[in-house]
Write an enzyme that holds these catalytic residues in place. Structure first.
Site, mmCIF file in Angstrom:
data_model
loop_
_atom_site.group_PDB
_atom_site.id
_atom_site.type_symbol
_atom_site.label_atom_id
_atom_site.label_comp_id
_atom_site.label_asym_id
_atom_site.label_seq_id
_atom_site.Cartn_x
_atom_site.Cartn_y
_atom_site.Cartn_z
ATOM 1 N N SER A 144 -17.561 -36.579 -7.877
ATOM 2 C CA SER A 144 -16.937 -35.512 -8.660
ATOM 3 C C SER A 144 -17.010 -34.208 -7.870
ATOM 4 O O SER A 144 -17.845 -34.062 -6.971
ATOM 5 C CB SER A 144 -17.683 -35.346 -9.994
ATOM 6 O OG SER A 144 -17.354 -34.130 -10.634
ATOM 7 N N TYR A 157 -25.201 -34.262 -15.079
ATOM 8 C CA TYR A 157 -23.980 -34.817 -14.479
ATOM 9 C C TYR A 157 -23.847 -34.364 -13.030
ATOM 10 O O TYR A 157 -23.600 -35.173 -12.124
ATOM 11 C CB TYR A 157 -22.764 -34.385 -15.292
ATOM 12 C CG TYR A 157 -21.457 -34.945 -14.786
ATOM 13 C CD1 TYR A 157 -21.077 -36.243 -15.111
ATOM 14 C CD2 TYR A 157 -20.608 -34.187 -13.993
ATOM 15 C CE1 TYR A 157 -19.873 -36.767 -14.655
ATOM 16 C CE2 TYR A 157 -19.413 -34.702 -13.524
ATOM 17 C CZ TYR A 157 -19.046 -35.991 -13.855
ATOM 18 O OH TYR A 157 -17.862 -36.513 -13.387
#
Length: 255
Positions: A144, A157
């Protein structure tokens, strides 16, 4: 010679029930690969198989909790018994929970790390052993933009995706001599059910993301397919340990 040919390759896709995983699985099947799809939700996998088979593709379903080693071993057995090899692994399963770092519970932090990072290592390790024995294979991890830039409300995350990027590099250099390539893709915000939940719970979130993105929109799940086909084919034969950012210009844009 078609450098992007994935015809008859055996491809395992985790988190394939929805979002990026679903689109990538369909993309490989459309390109002629034999796709083995994994998710905790069998119902979603069955409908995916029906969609793939309706267009002439080949798809096997393997319900799997990516944090459970015995489940992963079962997926690998299915692949070997059915096809005798594993050519590509796409580690896509992941979750997030938006909350300030000062408020996140340890159990939530651990759950995100377990699913987003530990499972990536475990699946890669177990499939990697097969690929090392074969003398070839390609592993594609879904990272990501949060792997390289901090995102408020996403401490676990971001930490997990940063770990995925470094895991990708380390596996790549360890396994290069065995013919196993390990790379990653790093999307920004993609229109998936995961992001939809955030959009519904955070006022102004969507507008802020679109304004921050030079291309002025979020990505569509199917826009992740091309990079994965590239990384899963001979077109990327001299590439390993790298991360391809699919972010609409997010990372390039500084404020």
């Amino acid at each position: 010679m078609n450098l992007f040919d994935v015809q008859d390759k055996v491809v395992i896709v985790t988190g394939a029930g929805r979002g990026i995983g679903r689109s990538v699985a369909k993309g490989f099947a459309d390109a002629g690969a034999n796709v083995l799809v994994c998710s905790r939700t069998e119902r979603e996998l069955i409908t995916l198989r029906e969609e793939i088979e309706a267009t002439g593709g080949i798809c096997e379903v393997a319900p799997c909790d990516v944090t459970v080693q015995s489940d992963i071993e079962h997926v690998i057995r299915i692949a070997i018994e059915k096809y005798g090899k594993i050519d590509v692994l796409i580690n896509n399963a992941g979750i997030t929970k938006k909350m300030p770092a000062k408020d996140i519970a340890l159990e939530d932090f651990k759950q995100i790390i377990d699913i987003n990072l530990t499972s990536v290592f475990l699946f890669a390790q177990l499939v990697g052993r097969v690929m090392i024995e074969q003398g070839s294979g390609k592993i594609i991890n879904v990272s990501s933009v949060a792997s390289s830039q901090g995102l408020t409300g996403s401490i676990a995350y971001a930490a997990s995706k940063g770990g995925v990027t470094m895991l990708t590099k380390t596996l790549a250099i360890e396994w290069a001599e065995y013919g196993v390539q390990v790379n990653a893709i790093a999307p920004a915000y993609v229109e998936t059910p995961l992001v939809e939940v955030v959009k519904q719970t955070r006022e102004g979130f969507e507008a802020a993301i679109i304004n921050r993105t030079p291309m002025r929109r979020m990505a569509k799940p199917e826009e992740m397919v091309g990079a994965c086909i590239f990384l899963g084919s001979e077109a990327s034969s001299y590439m390993t340990g790298e991360t391809i950012f699919l972010d609409g210009g997010w990372k390039a844009y500084g404020l």
